[in-house]
Design a protein around this motif. Structure first.
Motif, mmCIF file in Angstrom:
data_model
loop_
_atom_site.group_PDB
_atom_site.id
_atom_site.type_symbol
_atom_site.label_atom_id
_atom_site.label_comp_id
_atom_site.label_asym_id
_atom_site.label_seq_id
_atom_site.Cartn_x
_atom_site.Cartn_y
_atom_site.Cartn_z
ATOM 1 N N VAL A 1 0.866 -1.082 -0.178
ATOM 2 C CA VAL A 1 0.089 -0.005 0.031
ATOM 3 C C VAL A 1 0.832 1.277 -0.246
ATOM 4 N N ASP B 1 2.188 -2.889 7.055
ATOM 5 C CA ASP B 1 3.346 -3.140 6.645
ATOM 6 C C ASP B 1 3.383 -3.540 5.034
ATOM 7 N N ASN C 1 1.100 -6.821 4.875
ATOM 8 C CA ASN C 1 0.155 -7.093 5.922
ATOM 9 C C ASN C 1 -0.694 -5.973 6.152
ATOM 10 N N THR C 2 -2.140 -5.884 6.201
ATOM 11 C CA THR C 2 -2.901 -4.864 6.649
ATOM 12 C C THR C 2 -3.825 -5.399 7.764
ATOM 13 N N HIS C 3 -3.728 -4.973 8.738
ATOM 14 C CA HIS C 3 -4.855 -5.254 9.831
ATOM 15 C C HIS C 3 -5.816 -4.093 9.995
ATOM 16 N N VAL C 4 -7.159 -4.195 9.882
ATOM 17 C CA VAL C 4 -8.115 -3.551 10.306
ATOM 18 C C VAL C 4 -8.874 -3.525 11.417
ATOM 19 N N LEU C 5 -8.819 -2.804 12.633
ATOM 20 C CA LEU C 5 -9.509 -3.229 13.990
ATOM 21 C C LEU C 5 -10.510 -2.195 13.837
ATOM 22 N N CYS C 6 -11.755 -2.667 13.681
ATOM 23 C CA CYS C 6 -12.756 -1.556 13.655
ATOM 24 C C CYS C 6 -13.953 -2.191 14.486
ATOM 25 N N ASN C 7 -14.241 -1.251 15.370
ATOM 26 C CA ASN C 7 -15.442 -1.638 16.161
ATOM 27 C C ASN C 7 -16.765 -0.860 15.990
ATOM 28 N N ASP D 1 -20.684 -2.085 10.336
ATOM 29 C CA ASP D 1 -20.171 -2.530 9.205
ATOM 30 C C ASP D 1 -20.269 -1.556 8.007
ATOM 31 N N ARG E 1 -16.694 0.019 8.207
ATOM 32 C CA ARG E 1 -15.758 -0.962 7.787
ATOM 33 C C ARG E 1 -15.522 -1.416 6.317
ATOM 34 N N ARG F 1 -12.577 -0.936 3.699
ATOM 35 C CA ARG F 1 -12.415 -1.846 3.081
ATOM 36 C C ARG F 1 -12.170 -1.549 1.354
ATOM 37 N N LEU G 1 -9.001 0.619 0.832
ATOM 38 C CA LEU G 1 -7.827 -0.125 1.012
ATOM 39 C C LEU G 1 -7.645 -1.086 -0.506
ATOM 40 N N MET G 2 -8.857 -1.377 -0.850
ATOM 41 C CA MET G 2 -8.717 -2.513 -2.014
ATOM 42 C C MET G 2 -8.257 -1.519 -3.216
#
Lengths: 595, 646
Positions: free
Chosen positions: B576, B617, B620-626, B629, B632, B636, B639-640
């Motif tokens: 990214v 990095d 990897n990409t980690h999306v922590l979304c609370n 949806d 989120r 997403r 990101l795509m």
């Protein structure tokens, strides 16, 4: 090209001049190249103008396959290769290669020298044509070019007769030529393995007959000959030089020996000894019994059967004469017939099939007077018997062959139109497969499913197999294979995603999502997890849901419950982007529970 | 993949090859060197043999008495001859799935392997191999059964160390066995399935086996064993010379991953053509001098060429009036069969049947009585027909049994007679040992048409195998010529060389990496390749897998309960671009995103309002979304847009 095209140029709803064009996978193959005995004009040969209006056939035909030496299967071969023009390969078995040129030469002589026909092939053309022949042995896999593979199977019928399996890519056909499913006195029964061709092209000469036992027919034949000879009559048996003739000779020879009969038996052909020599040398193509005993006694050394001389025609007293050709359309057999027909003591036994237009066919249909070209009329008073010794498969045999090789479609040729239509219905009913019966010049197009062979990394297969066998057995569980297809320089390889990225030299980017949802559920976290597990199992019945150490997982989706004795539990859902569908589905499900 | 070596004689090979869970025996040769240690079996008791002095080493068990006899400096066992069957300790013969027979000389141990062992597999051989092999087996059994012996000697095997050479050097005498009987032969041969050259034989869907003509004798083959991507060639008795069999098929053997080569010539020093010349001269000289010629031989094989050559030479040299006798229990069948196997002959011989003429001239020689054949020396008619001087072909080449024993007794004392050794299987000095002292002349003209070392080395250079597997003895010069380095298989950097010897189990370096699957058309149509770089395309595939007879088929997968099939699964790749990503987030309304650099190309993005943390990095990409949806999904999508996928 997902279909197979089949066009009979001859033998479509008919018997005679067998010639079928096969087109599959971009290749064109000619199956048999026969002539029609019933015609003297251009209808005698298959209509090759169907292939091209003028010029040689070589650019349009990749190979020619000849099933056996009968002229209705190979009679037009020199015409096709030398006069129309074809320089490609011709395939046939060793015995066919040995015997076919002799029969062709025989026929050429009768046609040109006796009937004075013009525009016929010459002896040299037969020789030149045979130079193009490549002999094959049974079961040998022959690559015609890099795409066409052929393989011959034993067909019985006559010495060297073969059925041919032809494959191009993933498509295949079997062409039976003429075959015989019951062993006879000198040949074995046809055999084929479960090769599951897309199409079986079967002859259907006896499509509607189920013959009585061979033994009865033989006894009948011997009884009739014996009675006639006892009365002092003469028996004429028109035959072709090779094939049925040898079988009947063996039959009469043993009967004469057993009954101690004295009436002479003649074989009217200079070729006899030579013909029998072929049988001796190709004894591996005869049946078990002859093969086993040939060292001690050669079945084809006849004691009672002597060569015939033309002068014997007018000899008094009984005799039995085998004479060629078999359909009484020319030559010596016709000459003898003309002499003997007016005497009611004499007998004619037709042991084989006669095509329309021949004298044999007329007489078998009950004609009492036969008129010839020169206005000569011959009255037929002699007894006429038809004995089907011709070694073709009957309806039962054809069904049996279908059962053996399990074709996906059947095409019937080499039989009369109504009979073929009847058998077609029967095959479609009994086997629930499609059956085709195109007429000459009509094309049967047969759709075939294609299967594409591709290379697959063993790691991918083994990983799937490992996962599959780790699960408890369940016959209903389907196995799925997921991976990445890599196409590079015409090479196609199927592998798992990690391998593919490595091979392609790119780095995979993994996206993960994690969301936490809070729900109200008193009690320990484990019991909440259990409840969730039950719900997931129910809602995601198509997937394998596992529950290990408090963690519920479906594919890459993982669900964990946090918060021990609180009423308020945090449910953490995490998944990779590839399982977005399941991940968001699960998340929504839990969200709805929380509300 | 493993190779087991069960025979100590590379010319009577017997191996086991295991690959893809299939156990395959390659050839089933019977080493007969053991019979040289036994006294000859005579149809009529021979006084000379009966009166040989007994041999008794010092201080051994008196039970040994009478087991050993002495002639000159040689010791012989007075017992029915015994044979050294393939080693049965390494592999349970009941586990064998398939036996491949290369030629009729490599199947003599078949009854030992298939009968009474629980063997349930299939045996593949060509038609001539089966027919001629049957003749050899029947002849062998009949020779031994015709001369039953009352006692079987076995004590001597326990005192090998006390016995003189060469008996003391016997190879594993305790494993030696008496010959089988005719019903075992028949039972064993009934398991043979006949195959034709280039016939593709399917072995449980895992392997394909193809016999390819080897040019050595009627129906002899090499075997090409292949799976989807691996090719193993097993080369046994092969010949590049032009004799009567169909020529060797080179093409089929090219580019093998593993190339197992055995059964090379036993007479590396002599040339078959010149030997044949010598033979013709010796025969005519002997006949002219009024002597008889004895040629010990097998009832099939080179003997056909000998009939042909000798009859012409004898004509040329004016000794055509001397008859040739072919004495064997199977002589009539051998002569008859050889003339009906046209499809297995050289094209010159094959073309004769189109005339039609017999392919071999021996049919003609029999017709005009120049060659006469008899089952035994005592068959009716032989004594009346027999006239000297003559040439006699008869078995067995070991001179230990068969009619040859009688002819040795009959002619051995006359110096005008001559024995000519043509079969290479036995050392002629050893073969003659029990008959010494002899007056008759001895000529050694071993004709071995199988590959010599020069031919074998050239063949390997042409065929270019990755790994060559050979018996260890082919890497050392033969005993007869210890200093000549021409008689070995060359080593070369271009290929691996692996050697093996009796009783060894070898790991063969063949690692399967790829297999084959069949894609159904419906699956293939859904492939959407995406070009990753120049000329390289990737596409995901998912299908339902069905496995039957080791064939893998992939069919279309029905839509899942969630409405989409896994076939639409895509994989992201690349990295990214953080600036671009931040910009796009801003454009999508995530205005409070804060970028924190953690390390090289490693970032953390905090978005308070969206209650989201994104860790990034290279891979990897980690999306922590609370949050819900919708948020989120928005992230997403952004990101795509910043990643490529396939």
């Amino acid at each position: 090209m997902p279909d197979i095209k089949l066009t009979p140029l001859g033998a479509g709803q008919d018997v005679g001049r067998s010639c079928i064009l096969l087109s599959m996978g971009g290749k064109n193959i000619m199956l048999d190249c026969g002539m029609h005995m019933g015609y003297n004009d251009e209808r005698r040969f298959p209509d090759f103008t169907y292939i091209t209006q003028d010029g040689p056939l070589t650019p349009f035909i990749d190979c020619v396959i000849i099933s056996h030496f009968h002229l209705d299967h190979c009679g037009a071969l020199p015409y096709m290769s030398e006069m129309v023009g074809y320089t490609g390969p011709i395939y046939m078995t060793h015995p066919t290669k040995a015997i076919a040129p002799i029969l062709l030469e025989d026929m050429r002589k009768v046609s040109v020298e006796k009937k004075g026909e013009q525009n016929f092939f010459t002896s040299q053309m037969i020789k030149d044509c045979m130079k193009k022949v490549i002999a094959v042995t049974l079961h040998q896999s022959v690559m015609v070019d890099k795409d066409i593979e052929i393989k011959a199977y034993y067909a019985g019928h006559v010495l060297g007769a073969a059925m041919f399996w032809v494959r191009v890519g993933s498509q295949s056909i079997v062409y039976t030529g003429d075959y015989n499913m019951t062993p006879d006195r000198h040949l074995g029964a046809a055999w084929i393995d479960k090769c599951k061709p897309n199409v079986l092209i079967s002859e259907a000469t006896y499509a509607t007959t189920i013959r009585d036992s061979k033994r009865c027919r033989e006894r009948d034949f011997l009884k009739k000959v014996h009675e006639c000879v006892d009365k002092g009559g003469k028996v004429l048996i028109p035959v072709f030089a090779l094939g049925r003739a040898q079988e009947l000779c063996i039959l009469l020879e043993t009967y004469w020996e057993r009954m101690n009969l004295k009436a002479p038996i003649y074989f009217a052909l200079g070729l006899t000894e030579k013909a029998n020599n072929y049988y001796k040398m190709f004894i591996t193509w005869t049946n078990q019994k002859i093969r086993k005993t040939f060292v001690q006694r050669n079945m084809f050394d006849f004691k009672h059967i002597k060569p015939f001389d033309r002068q014997f025609i007018d000899n008094p007293g009984p005799m039995v004469v085998f004479a060629t050709p078999g359909m009484l359309h020319a030559g010596l057999s016709l000459q003898i017939f003309k002499k003997w027909a007016p005497n009611e003591n004499n007998m004619l036994i037709m042991p084989g099939f006669c095509v329309q237009g021949t004298v044999g066919h007329k007489i078998l249909n009950g004609a009492k007077k036969v008129e010839f070209e020169n206005r000569q009329i011959v009255e037929v008073k002699m007894a006429v018997e038809y004995m089907s010794f011709s070694a073709h498969a009957d309806a039962k045999g054809i069904m049996q062959l279908i059962q053996y090789c399990e074709p996906k479609n059947v095409m019937l040729v080499h039989g009369e139109a109504e009979k073929i239509a009847f058998l077609k219905d029967k095959i479609e009913q009994e086997f629930n497969i499609k059956c085709f019966n195109p007429a000459n010049g009509e094309t049967a197009t047969i759709q075939t499913p294609i299967k594409i062979p591709i290379d697959v990394s063993l790691q991918l297969l083994k990983e799937e197999a490992r996962k599959f066998s780790a699960l408890p057995p369940d016959p209903k569980r389907r196995r799925t294979l997921h991976g990445v297809l890599m196409i590079k320089d015409n090479n196609v390889t199927f592998m798992d995603v990690e391998e593919a990225c490595k091979e392609a030299g790119i780095n995979r980017h993994i996206i993960r999502f994690t969301s936490t949802v809070y729900i109200n559920d008193p009690g320990p976290a484990v019991s909440t997890a259990h409840k969730l597990y039950d719900i997931m199992k129910e809602k995601l019945s198509q997937w394998t849901v596992t529950f290990v150490e408090g963690e519920i997982s479906v594919e890459s989706v993982m669900i964990t419950v946090e918060g021990e004795e609180d009423d308020h539990k945090g449910v953490r859902v995490t998944w990779t982007n590839q399982d977005e569908d399941i991940g968001s589905f699960v998340l929504n499900l839990i969200n709805n529970m929380g509300q | 993949m493993k190779l087991y070596c069960l025979s100590n004689d590379p010319n009577k090979p017997c191996h086991i090859l295991t690959f893809r869970e299939i156990t395959m025996m390659l050839d089933c040769g019977l080493s007969m060197q053991s019979v040289l240690n036994f006294l000859p079996l005579s149809y009529v008791p021979s006084n000379r043999l009966l009166n040989l002095p007994t041999f008794m080493p010092n201080d051994v068990d008196p039970d040994l008495e009478g087991e050993l006899k002495e002639n000159g400096d040689r010791i012989f066992v007075d017992s029915p001859p015994e044979f050294c069957p393939p080693l049965d300790k390494l592999v349970d013969f009941a586990q064998i799935d398939v036996i491949l027979i290369s030629n009729y000389l490599c199947m003599m141990a078949l009854p030992f392997v298939t009968e009474g062992t629980g063997f349930k597999g299939r045996v593949y051989a060509t038609e001539p191999t089966l027919q001629m092999g049957r003749l050899l087996l029947e002849e062998l059994v009949s020779y031994i059964e015709l001369c039953p012996k009352a006692n079987i000697a076995f004590q001597w095997k326990s005192f090998l160390h006390k016995l003189p050479y060469p008996l003391s050097d016997s190879f594993k005498p305790k494993s030696w066995k008496q010959i089988f009987n005719l019903s075992s032969v028949n039972a064993s041969l009934s398991r043979v399935q006949m195959v034709g050259y280039n016939e593709k034989i399917d072995v449980f869907g895992a392997l394909q086996v193809i016999p390819a003509s080897s040019g050595y004798c009627l129906g002899s083959t090499n075997w090409v064993i292949s799976s989807d991507h691996e090719k193993i060639v097993y080369l046994s008795g092969s010949s590049t010379l032009t004799t009567h069999p169909k020529p060797m098929d080179h093409n089929a053997l090219k580019n093998a991953d593993i190339f197992i080569m055995t059964d090379l010539t036993q007479t590396p020093i002599s040339n078959p053509d010149s030997m044949l010349g010598v033979l013709c001269v010796v025969v005519s000289l002997t006949l002219r001098g009024g002597g008889n010629v004895l040629i010990p031989c097998y009832p099939t094989g080179v003997v056909y060429d000998l009939f042909e050559c000798l009859s012409i030479k004898m004509q040329d040299l004016g000794v055509a009036q001397c008859p040739m006798y072919f004495v064997s229990p199977v002589s009539d069948i051998s002569l008859a069969y050889s003339n009906i196997l046209a499809e297995w002959l050289s094209s010159a011989k094959q073309n004769k049947v189109y005339v039609p003429d017999e392919p071999f001239p021996h049919a003609m020689l029999v017709k005009n009585s120049r060659l006469k054949h008899f089952k035994y020396i005592h068959s009716s008619g032989f004594s009346t027909e027999f006239q000297e001087p003559c040439v006699v072909f008869c078995g067995h080449p070991s001179l230990r049994f068969g009619d040859v024993v009688q002819f040795m007794e009959l002619w051995g004392n006359n110096p005008r007679n001559c024995i000519v050794f043509t079969e290479p299987d036995f050392d002629y000095i050893e073969a003659l040992a029990p008959y010494q002292p002899l007056q008759m002349k001895v000529a050694h003209c071993a004709i071995d048409t199988s590959l010599n070392f020069t031919q074998a080395n050239k063949l390997i250079r042409d065929l270019k195998p990755t790994t060559l597997v050979i018996p260890e003895c082919y890497t050392q010069p033969p005993n007869a010529a210890p200093n000549v380095s021409d008689y070995i298989i060359e080593t070369n950097n271009e290929r691996n060389l692996i050697t093996y010897k009796w009783g060894e189990v070898i790991n063969l370096p063949l690692k399967r990496k790829q297999a084959q699957v069949y894609l159904d058309n419906s699956v293939a149509q859904k492939i959407m390749p995406i070009e990753i770089k120049n000329g390289l395309f990737l596409s995901t595939i998912t299908g339902s897998l069905s496995v039957k007879d080791n064939m893998h088929n992939i069919q279309d997968l029905a839509a899942s309960a969630l409405g989409r099939t896994q076939n639409y699964v895509k994989y992201e790749w690349g990295s990214v671009n953080i600036t671009e990503f931040m910009q796009k987030l801003y454009q999508e309304g995530f205005t409070d995103a804060k970028l924190e650099t953690i390390g090289t190309n490693s970032y953390m993005i905090h978005m308070l309002e969206a209650d989201t943390i994104i860790q990034l990095d290279d891979n990897n990409t980690h999306v922590l979304c609370n949050r819900d949806d919708i948020i989120r999904t928005k992230i997403r999508n952004v990101l795509m847009q910043c990643l490529r996928n396939f």
